[in-house]
Design an enzyme around this catalytic site. Structure first.
Site, PDB file in Angstrom:
ATOM      1  N   SER A   1       0.298   7.239  -6.221  1.00  0.00           N
ATOM      2  CA  SER A   1      -0.011   6.499  -4.950  1.00  0.00           C
ATOM      3  C   SER A   1       0.542   7.409  -3.910  1.00  0.00           C
ATOM      4  O   SER A   1       1.469   7.710  -3.861  1.00  0.00           O
ATOM      5  CB  SER A   1       0.691   4.913  -5.065  1.00  0.00           C
ATOM      6  OG  SER A   1       0.167   4.436  -3.604  1.00  0.00           O
TER       7      SER A   1
ATOM      8  N   TYR B   1       7.438  -1.461  -5.800  1.00  0.00           N
ATOM      9  CA  TYR B   1       6.063  -0.997  -6.629  1.00  0.00           C
ATOM     10  C   TYR B   1       6.204   0.584  -6.189  1.00  0.00           C
ATOM     11  O   TYR B   1       5.772   1.228  -7.625  1.00  0.00           O
ATOM     12  CB  TYR B   1       5.431  -1.917  -5.522  1.00  0.00           C
ATOM     13  CG  TYR B   1       3.501  -0.969  -6.405  1.00  0.00           C
ATOM     14  CD1 TYR B   1       2.754  -0.268  -4.786  1.00  0.00           C
ATOM     15  CD2 TYR B   1       2.806  -0.721  -6.756  1.00  0.00           C
ATOM     16  CE1 TYR B   1       2.576   0.497  -4.814  1.00  0.00           C
ATOM     17  CE2 TYR B   1       1.564   0.054  -6.824  1.00  0.00           C
ATOM     18  CZ  TYR B   1       1.474   0.799  -5.762  1.00  0.00           C
ATOM     19  OH  TYR B   1       0.095   1.355  -6.128  1.00  0.00           O
TER      20      TYR B   1
ATOM     21  N   LYS C   1       6.580   3.978  -9.267  1.00  0.00           N
ATOM     22  CA  LYS C   1       4.690   5.193  -9.635  1.00  0.00           C
ATOM     23  C   LYS C   1       5.822   6.805  -9.098  1.00  0.00           C
ATOM     24  O   LYS C   1       5.613   7.317  -9.744  1.00  0.00           O
ATOM     25  CB  LYS C   1       3.489   5.076  -7.808  1.00  0.00           C
ATOM     26  CG  LYS C   1       3.404   4.001  -7.777  1.00  0.00           C
ATOM     27  CD  LYS C   1       2.533   4.196  -9.314  1.00  0.00           C
ATOM     28  CE  LYS C   1       1.047   2.862  -9.179  1.00  0.00           C
ATOM     29  NZ  LYS C   1       0.187   2.673 -10.580  1.00  0.00           N
TER      30      LYS C   1
HETATM   31  C1  WQD Z   1      -2.969  -0.817   5.574  1.00  0.00           C
HETATM   32  C2  WQD Z   1      -3.028  -1.329   7.236  1.00  0.00           C
HETATM   33  C3  WQD Z   1      -1.457  -2.468   7.633  1.00  0.00           C
HETATM   34  C4  WQD Z   1      -2.959  -6.113   5.707  1.00  0.00           C
HETATM   35  C5  WQD Z   1      -0.984  -0.290   0.369  1.00  0.00           C
HETATM   36  C6  WQD Z   1      -0.273   0.713  -0.917  1.00  0.00           C
HETATM   37  C7  WQD Z   1      -1.089   1.520  -1.275  1.00  0.00           C
HETATM   38  C8  WQD Z   1      -1.369   0.360  -2.017  1.00  0.00           C
HETATM   39  C9  WQD Z   1      -3.366   0.707  -1.108  1.00  0.00           C
HETATM   40  C10 WQD Z   1      -1.847  -0.612  -4.979  1.00  0.00           C
HETATM   41  C11 WQD Z   1      -1.454  -1.158   7.214  1.00  0.00           C
HETATM   42  C12 WQD Z   1      -2.903  -3.080   8.349  1.00  0.00           C
HETATM   43  C13 WQD Z   1      -2.954  -4.848   6.412  1.00  0.00           C
HETATM   44  C14 WQD Z   1      -3.519  -6.757   7.272  1.00  0.00           C
HETATM   45  C15 WQD Z   1      -3.020  -5.570   8.806  1.00  0.00           C
HETATM   46  N1  WQD Z   1      -1.486  -0.850  -2.894  1.00  0.00           N
HETATM   47  N2  WQD Z   1      -2.998  -4.648   7.844  1.00  0.00           N
HETATM   48  N3  WQD Z   1      -3.132  -6.513   8.480  1.00  0.00           N
HETATM   49  O1  WQD Z   1      -0.036  -0.795   3.345  1.00  0.00           O
HETATM   50  O2  WQD Z   1      -1.245   0.762   3.259  1.00  0.00           O
HETATM   51  O3  WQD Z   1      -1.197   0.487   0.793  1.00  0.00           O
HETATM   52  O4  WQD Z   1      -1.910  -0.772  -0.669  1.00  0.00           O
HETATM   53  O5  WQD Z   1      -2.526   0.167  -5.003  1.00  0.00           O
HETATM   54  O6  WQD Z   1      -0.247   1.922  -2.844  1.00  0.00           O
HETATM   55  O7  WQD Z   1       1.389   0.442   0.145  1.00  0.00           O
HETATM   56  O8  WQD Z   1      -2.345  -1.401   2.967  1.00  0.00           O
HETATM   57  O9  WQD Z   1      -4.040  -2.198   2.820  1.00  0.00           O
HETATM   58  O10 WQD Z   1      -1.737  -3.200   3.179  1.00  0.00           O
HETATM   59  O11 WQD Z   1      -2.382  -2.165   4.933  1.00  0.00           O
HETATM   60  O12 WQD Z   1      -2.649  -5.041   9.890  1.00  0.00           O
HETATM   61  O13 WQD Z   1      -3.853  -8.470   7.480  1.00  0.00           O
HETATM   62  O14 WQD Z   1      -3.640  -2.392   7.431  1.00  0.00           O
HETATM   63  O15 WQD Z   1       0.114  -3.002   8.962  1.00  0.00           O
HETATM   64  O16 WQD Z   1      -1.169  -0.455   8.343  1.00  0.00           O
HETATM   65  P1  WQD Z   1      -1.348  -0.002   2.958  1.00  0.00           P
HETATM   66  P2  WQD Z   1      -2.607  -1.739   3.457  1.00  0.00           P
END
Ligand code: WQD
Length: 339
Positions: free
Chosen positions: A124, A149, A153
């Site tokens: 990741s 997590y 990785k």
């Molecule tokens: C993306 C953006 C949030 C939810 C993580 C892990 C990565 C992979 C994918 C597993 C961010 C914003 C999110 C919400 C929001 N994990 N957001 N409101 O955090 O980039 O990555 O998930 O495979 O390894 O690190 O993904 O989709 O959670 O967030 O504003 O209800 O969307 O702040 O900027 P992230 P995400």
């Protein structure tokens, strides 16, 4: 070629099974169904017309994995099976280190016992933390993980690298995913988050489908064009295809100790608000959202430089974010009970 797909009933695993079949590989699926639903196998069959062998096995169970390798002669392994919820990993670090690392050690050990040489690992972009320079390349230094997590990785990558260089014969590729989104264009398989989604797109589609009141955008005071975070959103089918290309590259490699890592992203960064606006436009729906405080541990902006995967693995993202958001919405409509 017969390929073991661990976590093959999961979101990225199931789409990879479909793409492996399309490329002429023979997937064998194992999954302990901790974070996935057997219904997915029906969707895979509807798409491919095939019943792939499925075993309800936990990758931590070395005896069961050994008997599987005795029964099925594998030419390679793609290892997806892992716990993957960033927030949950902060509350349950031991579960994450135990599950994500023991399963890897079991697979590498048994692969060695049975002389199975090709290994593709689901890593990741979280290993980069908040990069100092963008876009990130594979030479961008990894930073201390912001969650257990993410740390599993980074540790896993080091375990694989050290094992490859110590054990003649095994060849391995680590794919550093950015943000996988979307679903199969048939809407027969897609993302099935457990409980309240922590990831952006499933929360958006569930809100638009009326299953959630409203989406909270976590912060609009970042140093970005509209103040919201920037991410590299990649269609899950493009990501699935990268695994096929990785296996094909490993097959070509004659060197007995080949190890490499690849960023698998589109190479373009979009803000959360740009994604929301694209979702509304492409699907003709109005999304209920409010701006809330930042989420602890979020990286401000990250997106890939994908030259290496383009040039060496001959892979590049074909689908747009708009297509991914259309496919995600069609899938949500398919699985949302009619009122
Ligand atoms: C993306 C953006 C949030 C939810 C993580 C892990 C990565 C992979 C994918 C597993 C961010 C914003 C999110 C919400 C929001 N994990 N957001 N409101 O955090 O980039 O990555 O998930 O495979 O390894 O690190 O993904 O989709 O959670 O967030 O504003 O209800 O969307 O702040 O900027 P992230 P995400």
């Amino acid at each position: 070629m017969k390929i073991l797909v661990t976590g093959g009933v999961g979101f990225i695993g199931s789409h990879t099974v479909v793409e492996l079949d399309k490329a002429g590989f023979e997937p064998v699926i194992i999954d302990n169904l901790y974070n996935s639903d057997l219904e997915v196998l029906k969707g895979i069959k509807q798409i491919t017309g095939k019943d792939f062998p499925f075993y309800n096995i936990d990758c931590n169970d070395i005896e069961k994995i050994r008997s599987l390798f005795e029964k099925e002669k594998f030419d390679g392994v793609i290892h997806f099976a892992a716990y993957k919820a960033v927030g949950e990993s902060v509350d349950k670090p031991l579960d994450y280190y135990e599950n994500n690392l023991i399963s890897l050690l079991v697979l590498l050990r048994v692969m060695k016992e049975f002389n199975v040489k090709n290994f593709v690992f689901s890593s990741s972009c979280t290993v980069y933390g908040q990069p100092d320079k963008l876009p990130v390349t594979e030479l961008t230094p990894r930073k201390p993980a912001t969650s257990p997590y993410g740390n599993t990785k980074a540790i896993a990558e080091d375990i694989i690298r050290d094992h490859v260089y110590s054990a003649p014969g095994i060849k391995a590729i680590c794919l550093r995913y950015f943000n996988p989104i979307g679903a199969h264009e048939s809407a027969l398989i897609g993302e099935l988050p457990n409980g309240v989604p922590s990831n952006l797109v499933p929360f958006i589609t569930q809100t638009a489908a009326g299953l959630r009141e409203s989406l909270t955008v976590f912060g609009d005071d970042y140093d970005t064009p509209d103040g919201t975070c920037i991410r590299d959103f990649i269609h899950v089918l493009d990501l699935a295809n990268a695994h096929v290309k990785a296996l094909e590259l490993l097959n070509e490699k004659q060197d007995s100790d080949y190890y490499d890592v690849f960023n698998v992203g589109t190479g373009e960064g979009y803000t959360v608000l740009e994604l929301i606006n694209t979702f509304q436009e492409v699907n003709g729906v109005k999304l209920n959202y409010t701006i809330g405080p930042r989420r602890e541990g979020d990286v401000e902006k990250i997106y890939a430089q994908s030259d290496k995967v383009n040039n060496i693995m001959k892979w590049k993202a074909e689908k747009t974010m708009a297509e991914a958001l259309r496919d995600a919405w069609n899938w949500q409509l398919k699985i949302t009970p009619k009122k």
